[in-house]
Design a protein around this motif. Structure first.
Motif, short mmCIF file in Angstrom:
data_model
loop_
_atom_site.label_atom_id
_atom_site.label_comp_id
_atom_site.label_asym_id
_atom_site.label_seq_id
_atom_site.Cartn_x
_atom_site.Cartn_y
_atom_site.Cartn_z
N ARG A 71 -8.16 5.91 4.17
CA ARG A 71 -7.78 6.01 2.76
C ARG A 71 -7.76 4.65 2.05
NH1 ARG A 71 -3.78 5.22 -0.46
NH2 ARG A 71 -3.41 6.56 -2.25
N SER A 72 -7.10 3.66 2.65
CA SER A 72 -6.99 2.37 1.97
C SER A 72 -8.33 1.68 1.81
CB SER A 72 -6.03 1.44 2.72
OG SER A 72 -4.73 1.96 2.65
N ASP A 73 -9.26 1.99 2.70
CA ASP A 73 -10.61 1.45 2.56
C ASP A 73 -11.29 2.09 1.35
OD1 ASP A 73 -12.69 -0.22 3.32
OD2 ASP A 73 -13.59 1.30 4.63
N VAL A 75 -9.67 3.06 -1.28
CA VAL A 75 -9.04 2.40 -2.43
C VAL A 75 -9.72 1.06 -2.67
CG1 VAL A 75 -6.91 1.35 -3.32
CG2 VAL A 75 -6.80 3.52 -2.06
N ARG A 76 -9.95 0.31 -1.59
CA ARG A 76 -10.56 -1.02 -1.73
C ARG A 76 -11.97 -0.94 -2.31
NH1 ARG A 76 -10.06 -5.07 3.28
NH2 ARG A 76 -11.44 -3.57 4.25
N LEU A 161 -2.36 -5.86 -5.78
CA LEU A 161 -3.08 -4.85 -4.99
C LEU A 161 -4.26 -5.48 -4.26
CD1 LEU A 161 -3.41 -1.92 -4.14
CD2 LEU A 161 -4.81 -1.53 -6.18
N LEU A 165 -4.62 -5.48 -0.16
CA LEU A 165 -5.72 -4.79 0.52
C LEU A 165 -6.58 -5.74 1.35
CD1 LEU A 165 -6.86 -2.36 -2.33
CD2 LEU A 165 -5.74 -1.70 -0.20
N LEU A 172 -5.10 -1.87 7.56
CA LEU A 172 -5.49 -0.93 6.50
C LEU A 172 -5.41 0.50 7.03
CD1 LEU A 172 -8.66 -1.83 4.43
CD2 LEU A 172 -6.28 -1.82 3.71
N ALA A 175 -2.00 2.20 6.98
CA ALA A 175 -1.28 2.33 5.71
C ALA A 175 -1.48 3.73 5.13
CB ALA A 175 -1.77 1.28 4.72
N ASP A 177 0.10 4.71 2.48
CA ASP A 177 -0.02 4.47 1.04
C ASP A 177 -0.20 2.98 0.79
OD1 ASP A 177 2.58 3.42 1.17
OD2 ASP A 177 3.30 4.57 -0.54
N ASP A 178 -0.58 2.63 -0.44
CA ASP A 178 -0.87 1.23 -0.72
C ASP A 178 0.39 0.43 -0.98
OD1 ASP A 178 -3.79 1.79 -0.80
OD2 ASP A 178 -3.09 3.08 -2.42
N LEU A 181 1.63 -1.76 1.78
CA LEU A 181 0.99 -3.06 1.97
C LEU A 181 1.62 -4.12 1.06
CD1 LEU A 181 -2.65 -1.65 2.04
CD2 LEU A 181 -1.42 -2.56 4.01
#
Ligand code: CTP
Ligand code: MG
Length: 230
Positions: A71-73, A75-76, A161, A165, A172, A175, A177-178, A181
């Motif tokens: 997920r966080s990837d 987002v990135r 953010l 990230l 990552l 995580a 959620d963001d 982090l």
């Protein structure tokens, strides 16, 4: 100015719909489209970027990017295509009950608190929560009055953010959620009281509930439910 990122690149294993979860139909639209429609109604959101599964085209009016393995990837990757914007709103396509009012409230909360790096939608927990070890033995009962279940949208100051990230892939991957982090690097995160209705569609039961709520919302929320399907 705010840019919105919607992460929709998950495969939806637990829903088991046989295709990407974000594309599942819900009360006449795709699950993803409900979130796009809510965010398009927020005047200060300048642009919407959606992280999608490989090979899926972006709906009209939004910028599409291919999502990542976790997920966080996703987002990135979406953030990398976001263009200018001092605030970044991140939302899960798995929460199709999003309202423009909630998105505005989370943005406003961050704007009105100069010390905070992020503001996140959340609801007080109603269940008693216990910490349990791998043998099934209860180790601790957490103090419920201090517990909040967090949702999206989550709104961030952009640099915070980006910094959060920029961590190794294994961090990552962990995580969920963001905001986590941000907390980890000492940033202040504040909660904004949201509603249980902003539910996350994870299982077939969640999908049924969202369908029921969105179809009554589409008809006008005061309309009584039909006794038989129409
Ligand atoms: N997500 C994403 N990229 C990933 C994994 C998840 O963009 N690599 C998104 C999902 O599309 C969803 C949100 O993150 O909107 C929250 O994830 P979750 O509810 O776990 O969705 P899925 O990962 O699709 O579902 P499952 O874990 O059951 O496979
Ligand atoms: Mg998942």
């Amino acid at each position: 100015m705010t840019v919105a990122l919607i992460v929709a690149a998950g495969s939806g294993e637990r829903l088991g719909a046989g295709g990407p979860k974000a594309l599942v139909r819900l009360a006449g639209r795709s699950m993803l489209q409900w979130s796009i429609d809510a965010l398009e109604a927020v005047a200060e959101i300048e642009r919407i970027v959606v992280a999608l599964p490989a090979g899926v085209l972006a709906p009209p009016g939004v910028i599409g990017v291919e999502g990542g393995a976790v997920r966080s990837d996703s987002v990135r990757r979406a953030l990398a295509q976001a263009g200018a914007g001092e605030l970044v709103l991140v939302h899960d396509a798995a929460r199709p009950m999003l309202t423009p009012e909630l998105a505005r409230a989370v943005i406003a909360a961050l704007r009105s608190d100069g010390d905070a790096a992020a503001a996140i939608a959340a609801v007080p927990v109603t269940d008693t929560v216990k910490r349990v070890d791998t043998s099934g033995t209860v180790r601790e009962t957490l103090k419920r009055s201090e517990l909040w279940a967090v949702q999206t949208p989550q709104v961030f100051r952009r640099e915070a953010l980006e910094r959060a990230l920029a961590v190794p892939a294994h961090q990552l991957a962990q995580a969920t959620d963001d905001a986590l982090l941000i907390e980890r690097e000492g940033g202040r995160v504040i909660v904004v009281a949201a509603s249980d209705e902003n539910l996350k569609v994870t299982t077939p039961l969640d999908l049924k509930l969202a369908e029921l709520l969105l179809s009554t919302r589409a008809r006008g929320s005061s309309a009584p439910l039909p006794l038989k399907p129409d």
